[in-house]
Structures are given as structure tokens and as C-alpha cells.
Design a protein around this motif. Structure first.
Motif, PDB file in Angstrom:
ATOM      1  N   SER A  30       0.546  -9.954   2.185  1.00 44.37           N
ATOM      2  CA  SER A  30       0.722  -8.981   1.393  1.00 44.37           C
ATOM      3  C   SER A  30      -1.035  -7.961   0.457  1.00 44.37           C
ATOM      4  O   SER A  30      -1.569  -9.417   0.827  1.00 44.37           O
ATOM      5  CB  SER A  30       1.254  -8.440  -0.546  1.00 44.37           C
ATOM      6  OG  SER A  30       2.516  -7.993  -0.259  1.00 44.37           O
ATOM      7  N   ARG A  60       6.550  -7.781  -0.089  1.00 44.41           N
ATOM      8  CA  ARG A  60       7.253  -9.035  -1.243  1.00 44.41           C
ATOM      9  C   ARG A  60       7.799 -10.143  -0.741  1.00 44.41           C
ATOM     10  O   ARG A  60       7.143 -11.775  -1.164  1.00 44.41           O
ATOM     11  CB  ARG A  60       7.661  -8.286  -2.749  1.00 44.41           C
ATOM     12  CG  ARG A  60       6.958  -7.174  -2.956  1.00 44.41           C
ATOM     13  CD  ARG A  60       5.695  -8.022  -3.644  1.00 44.41           C
ATOM     14  NE  ARG A  60       4.712  -6.645  -4.018  1.00 44.41           N
ATOM     15  CZ  ARG A  60       2.972  -7.060  -4.102  1.00 44.41           C
ATOM     16  NH1 ARG A  60       2.536  -8.101  -3.202  1.00 44.41           N
ATOM     17  NH2 ARG A  60       2.745  -5.902  -4.071  1.00 44.41           N
ATOM     18  N   GLU A  61       8.794  -9.802   0.877  1.00 40.72           N
ATOM     19  CA  GLU A  61       9.405 -10.694   0.884  1.00 40.72           C
ATOM     20  C   GLU A  61       9.042 -11.817   1.672  1.00 40.72           C
ATOM     21  O   GLU A  61       9.204 -13.298   1.881  1.00 40.72           O
ATOM     22  CB  GLU A  61      10.618 -10.066   1.281  1.00 40.72           C
ATOM     23  CG  GLU A  61      11.792 -11.082   2.217  1.00 40.72           C
ATOM     24  CD  GLU A  61      12.756 -11.852   1.920  1.00 40.72           C
ATOM     25  OE1 GLU A  61      13.836 -13.167   2.123  1.00 40.72           O
ATOM     26  OE2 GLU A  61      12.214 -12.061   1.010  1.00 40.72           O
ATOM     27  N   ASP A  63       5.837 -12.467   1.341  1.00 43.38           N
ATOM     28  CA  ASP A  63       5.296 -13.221   0.338  1.00 43.38           C
ATOM     29  C   ASP A  63       6.178 -14.226  -0.283  1.00 43.38           C
ATOM     30  O   ASP A  63       5.378 -15.985  -0.751  1.00 43.38           O
ATOM     31  CB  ASP A  63       4.773 -12.525  -0.612  1.00 43.38           C
ATOM     32  CG  ASP A  63       3.976 -11.147  -0.475  1.00 43.38           C
ATOM     33  OD1 ASP A  63       3.167 -11.420   0.592  1.00 43.38           O
ATOM     34  OD2 ASP A  63       3.703 -10.479  -0.884  1.00 43.38           O
ATOM     35  N   ARG A  64       7.024 -14.383  -0.224  1.00 37.88           N
ATOM     36  CA  ARG A  64       8.379 -15.159  -0.941  1.00 37.88           C
ATOM     37  C   ARG A  64       8.740 -15.977   0.400  1.00 37.88           C
ATOM     38  O   ARG A  64       8.363 -17.583  -0.087  1.00 37.88           O
ATOM     39  CB  ARG A  64       9.659 -14.587  -1.209  1.00 37.88           C
ATOM     40  CG  ARG A  64      10.693 -15.148  -2.254  1.00 37.88           C
ATOM     41  CD  ARG A  64      11.668 -14.390  -1.996  1.00 37.88           C
ATOM     42  NE  ARG A  64      12.439 -14.710  -0.854  1.00 37.88           N
ATOM     43  CZ  ARG A  64      12.967 -14.960  -0.187  1.00 37.88           C
ATOM     44  NH1 ARG A  64      13.472 -16.447  -1.055  1.00 37.88           N
ATOM     45  NH2 ARG A  64      14.131 -14.942   0.948  1.00 37.88           N
ATOM     46  N   LEU A  65       8.736 -15.978   1.722  1.00 39.63           N
ATOM     47  CA  LEU A  65       9.005 -17.007   2.682  1.00 39.63           C
ATOM     48  C   LEU A  65       7.635 -17.867   2.446  1.00 39.63           C
ATOM     49  O   LEU A  65       8.039 -19.157   2.575  1.00 39.63           O
ATOM     50  CB  LEU A  65       9.292 -16.536   3.550  1.00 39.63           C
ATOM     51  CG  LEU A  65      10.889 -15.286   3.737  1.00 39.63           C
ATOM     52  CD1 LEU A  65      10.409 -14.396   5.219  1.00 39.63           C
ATOM     53  CD2 LEU A  65      12.238 -16.242   3.410  1.00 39.63           C
ATOM     54  N   GLU A  83       5.536 -18.710   0.128  1.00 42.77           N
ATOM     55  CA  GLU A  83       5.478 -19.879  -1.208  1.00 42.77           C
ATOM     56  C   GLU A  83       6.449 -20.838  -0.631  1.00 42.77           C
ATOM     57  O   GLU A  83       6.560 -21.547  -0.627  1.00 42.77           O
ATOM     58  CB  GLU A  83       5.942 -18.922  -2.085  1.00 42.77           C
ATOM     59  CG  GLU A  83       4.758 -17.948  -2.487  1.00 42.77           C
ATOM     60  CD  GLU A  83       3.201 -18.622  -2.918  1.00 42.77           C
ATOM     61  OE1 GLU A  83       3.002 -19.915  -2.817  1.00 42.77           O
ATOM     62  OE2 GLU A  83       2.251 -18.006  -1.902  1.00 42.77           O
ATOM     63  N   LEU A  84       7.860 -19.928   0.269  1.00 46.03           N
ATOM     64  CA  LEU A  84       8.781 -20.796   0.257  1.00 46.03           C
ATOM     65  C   LEU A  84       8.574 -22.218   0.929  1.00 46.03           C
ATOM     66  O   LEU A  84       8.695 -23.272   1.596  1.00 46.03           O
ATOM     67  CB  LEU A  84       9.658 -20.334   0.682  1.00 46.03           C
ATOM     68  CG  LEU A  84      11.216 -20.420  -0.801  1.00 46.03           C
ATOM     69  CD1 LEU A  84      12.119 -19.067   0.342  1.00 46.03           C
ATOM     70  CD2 LEU A  84      11.047 -20.767  -1.856  1.00 46.03           C
ATOM     71  N   ASP A 125       5.924 -24.833   0.075  1.00 43.38           N
ATOM     72  CA  ASP A 125       5.918 -26.016  -1.127  1.00 43.38           C
ATOM     73  C   ASP A 125       7.835 -26.520  -0.280  1.00 43.38           C
ATOM     74  O   ASP A 125       7.508 -27.891  -0.427  1.00 43.38           O
ATOM     75  CB  ASP A 125       7.079 -25.500  -2.262  1.00 43.38           C
ATOM     76  CG  ASP A 125       6.423 -24.509  -3.125  1.00 43.38           C
ATOM     77  OD1 ASP A 125       5.250 -24.850  -2.828  1.00 43.38           O
ATOM     78  OD2 ASP A 125       6.605 -23.348  -3.926  1.00 43.38           O
ATOM     79  N   ARG A 169      11.283 -11.611   9.987  1.00 39.27           N
ATOM     80  CA  ARG A 169      10.513 -11.042   9.301  1.00 39.27           C
ATOM     81  C   ARG A 169       9.181 -10.516   9.290  1.00 39.27           C
ATOM     82  O   ARG A 169       9.188  -9.157   9.957  1.00 39.27           O
ATOM     83  CB  ARG A 169      10.258 -11.418   7.958  1.00 39.27           C
ATOM     84  CG  ARG A 169       9.481 -10.371   7.013  1.00 39.27           C
ATOM     85  CD  ARG A 169      11.019  -9.134   6.347  1.00 39.27           C
ATOM     86  NE  ARG A 169      10.027  -8.625   5.413  1.00 39.27           N
ATOM     87  CZ  ARG A 169      11.387  -8.265   4.599  1.00 39.27           C
ATOM     88  NH1 ARG A 169      11.980  -7.065   4.960  1.00 39.27           N
ATOM     89  NH2 ARG A 169      10.794  -6.665   4.044  1.00 39.27           N
TER      90      ARG A 169
END
Length: 301
Positions: free
Chosen positions: A215, A228-229, A231-233, A235-236, A239, A256
Motif C-alpha cells: 500500500s 490491506r489484503e 499487505d497481509r499476504l 507479511e505472511l 514469515d 491478488r
């Protein structure tokens, strides 16, 4: 050792005539074939998918490109598999891929790639869907301005190809080629509609490479979007410890990106390094930004 900065026909003529012994960036496939035909075993050739990618980027702050249906339609209209056959004849582009370099262990396989939006080999079905999306968005007769650089090998060829692909779904395009100052200003300030842009990296590492697509509050993405989706993916996958799990998460991230079509791949580049057979000890890497320390190179008498 003497460094000479040149390009285009002058570079190829210098290689063929023996005025220079190597070009450590890249030549085109056509130039490679010319040099091999002329010099035979007097030269060596090393090749690799390059860590550079040509992209089509949409300004999501400008209508109608704030509508994901319009962006996706324009992506679906492009036959990337045909591009991989046509564009290498005149440019350094070659490889079909997502946002991770083809050939890297975490890149999408061809089978997985074909399942993603914009990569189906059934181009007629994709273009039918593209026309449907444009009609659904209320703009069946779209007219757009494509901002591009003036570099003939790559950008001009890529722009002409994309415009032809869009024409086949009824889209009319103005091809605006700008000098680097105007081009960079347009992308940085968000005054463009659609642009050909590029991704260039020095290492195969998705966490490093994909951060540019986060973003706009966390990156300098040129599409000016927030997601934000994504951004979430991101980070996943960052990690994830298990390689299989990370591969799957990267495909979710790419899917996405391709569905929202903020910035979509055209083709990855091909790095072709031609040098005199007397040059020894140099090893190919997927980036021209690394491996340029020449202390291990030696010349055969």
C-alpha cells in the motif's frame, strides 16, 4: 583494463571487429545470432532470465482506472505468450512470468501461471471477458493515453505491442513517449493514465522485491493504491519458514495483484552476455548490478 561506454549498433560492431572484448550488460537475441554467425568459436555466450521486468502500471487515482474491472480488462487483452515469441526479435524481452523471476525456485510454474488472470493461453476467451468487463463498467469505447519512455529497444517495442493488443478489444490508445525527466515526473506525481514501467533488482528475494507493491502508505507504489489484503499476504510470505507454504502464499499475493491489476507484468527480460573466447573466469548472474568485480577474470594469450 579499459571501460568503454557505448550501446546499440556501435557496441555490436565493436564486438564483431574486436575493438572490445566483452559487454557485461546484454545484447539482443538478434545481435547474439549475428555475432555467433560472424565469429563462431572466437566468442562465448552466456544467457539467463534477467532480474528485470516490464510492467503496465495504472494510475488508480484517475478515472476510469480507479475501477478494477477496467484495469483487469486491459490486462486480459494482452497475449503474453505470443509476446514471448514476437518481442525477442527486436528487444531484450523474452520470458512470461508473474512478479518473481522465471527460473527462480519460488517463481510460479507455467501450470500455476496459466491459472492466473492475464496468463491464460486461450486469448480469445480472455478478450471476450475483457470486453464484458468494459461494458459492465460502462465504458465499451475506451480511449486512453499510454505514457512511455523513448528507449527503442524494449520500451517502444513493448508500447507498440500493448497498443495493438488493446486495439483488438476496441480500445483506442495515444502513445505518449516522453524524455526521462517528463516520464519520471508523470509517474512520481501521478499525472499519467497508464504507463509502461519496470522492476529491476539485484537479488532473487520476494520480500525485497515485492515490497514495492505494498500500500502507498508503506511504499512508493506508482499506482497510488492501498490494499490491506496485499499487505497481509506480504507479511505472511515473509514469515513463512516452509518453502511449500511460502510458494503458495506468493501465488496468493500474485493472484491478488493480477486480479486487482494495479501494475501487471508484460515480459521479463533476457540477459545475453557475449564476450571474446579469450576472456576467462567470468560467471553469469541474473542481474547486471552484481558480479561486476573483474578481479577473477583473466585473458588467454
Amino acid at each position: 583494463f579499459h571501460a568503454i561506454f557505448t550501446q546499440g549498433p556501435a557496441l555490436i560492431n565493436a564486438l564483431q571487429g574486436g575493438q572490445i572484448m566483452a559487454d557485461f550488460r546484454s545484447v539482443t537475441a538478434v545481435d547474439r545470432d549475428r555475432l555467433v554467425g560472424a565469429l563462431g568459436n572466437k566468442i562465448t555466450v552466456q544467457e539467463s532470465p534477467w532480474l528485470n521486468l516490464l510492467l503496465i502500471t495504472f494510475n488508480t487515482k484517475k478515472k476510469p482506472f480507479d475501477d478494477a474491472r477496467v484495469r483487469l480488462a486491459l490486462s486480459l487483452a494482452i497475449d503474453r505468450w505470443k509476446a514471448a515469441e514476437v518481442l525477442p526479435r527486436s528487444t531484450i524481452m523474452r520470458y512470461v512470468g508473474g512478479y518473481v523471476r522465471p527460473g527462480f525456485e519460488l517463481a510460479a510454474t507455467e501450470a500455476d501461471l496459466e491459472k492466473m488472470p492475464g496468463f491464460s493461453k486461450n486469448i480469445e476467451a480472455s478478450r471476450t471477458e475483457a470486453r464484458r468487463l468494459l461494458a459492465q463498467a460502462g465504458i465499451p469505447n475506451l480511449k486512453i493515453k499510454l505514457t512511455n519512455r523513448t528507449i527503442a529497444n524494449l520500451f517502444t517495442g513493448g508500447g507498440v505491442y500493448v497498443i495493438d493488443q488493446w486495439r483488438q478489444i476496441g480500445v483506442e490508445t495515444e502513445h505518449f513517449q516522453a524524455n526521462d525527466v517528463l516520464y519520471n515526473t508523470a509517474l512520481n506525481e501521478g499525472t499519467y493514465d497508464v504507463a509502461l514501467s519496470f522492476q529491476g533488482d539485484s537479488v532473487d528475494e520476494p520480500t525485497y522485491q515485492l515490497a514495492r507493491y505494498l500500500s502507498v502508505e508503506q511504499s512508493s507504489n506508482q499506482g497510488k493504491y492501498s490494499d490491506r489484503e496485499l499487505d497481509r499476504l506480504f507479511e505472511l510470505q515473509k514469515d513463512a519458514i516452509d518453502a511449500g507454504q511460502r510458494y503458495a502464499l506468493l501465488r496468493q499475493f500474485e493472484t491478488r495483484m493480477l486480479t486487482e491489476a494495479y501494475s501487471v507484468p508484460l515480459l521479463w527480460w533476457q540477459r545475453i552476455v557475449v564476450m571474446s573466447a579469450k576472456v576467462k573466469g567470468w560467471q553469469m548472474s541474473p542481474s547486471h548490478l552484481i558480479g561486476q568485480d573483474l578481479e577473477q577474470i583473466w585473458l588467454e594469450p
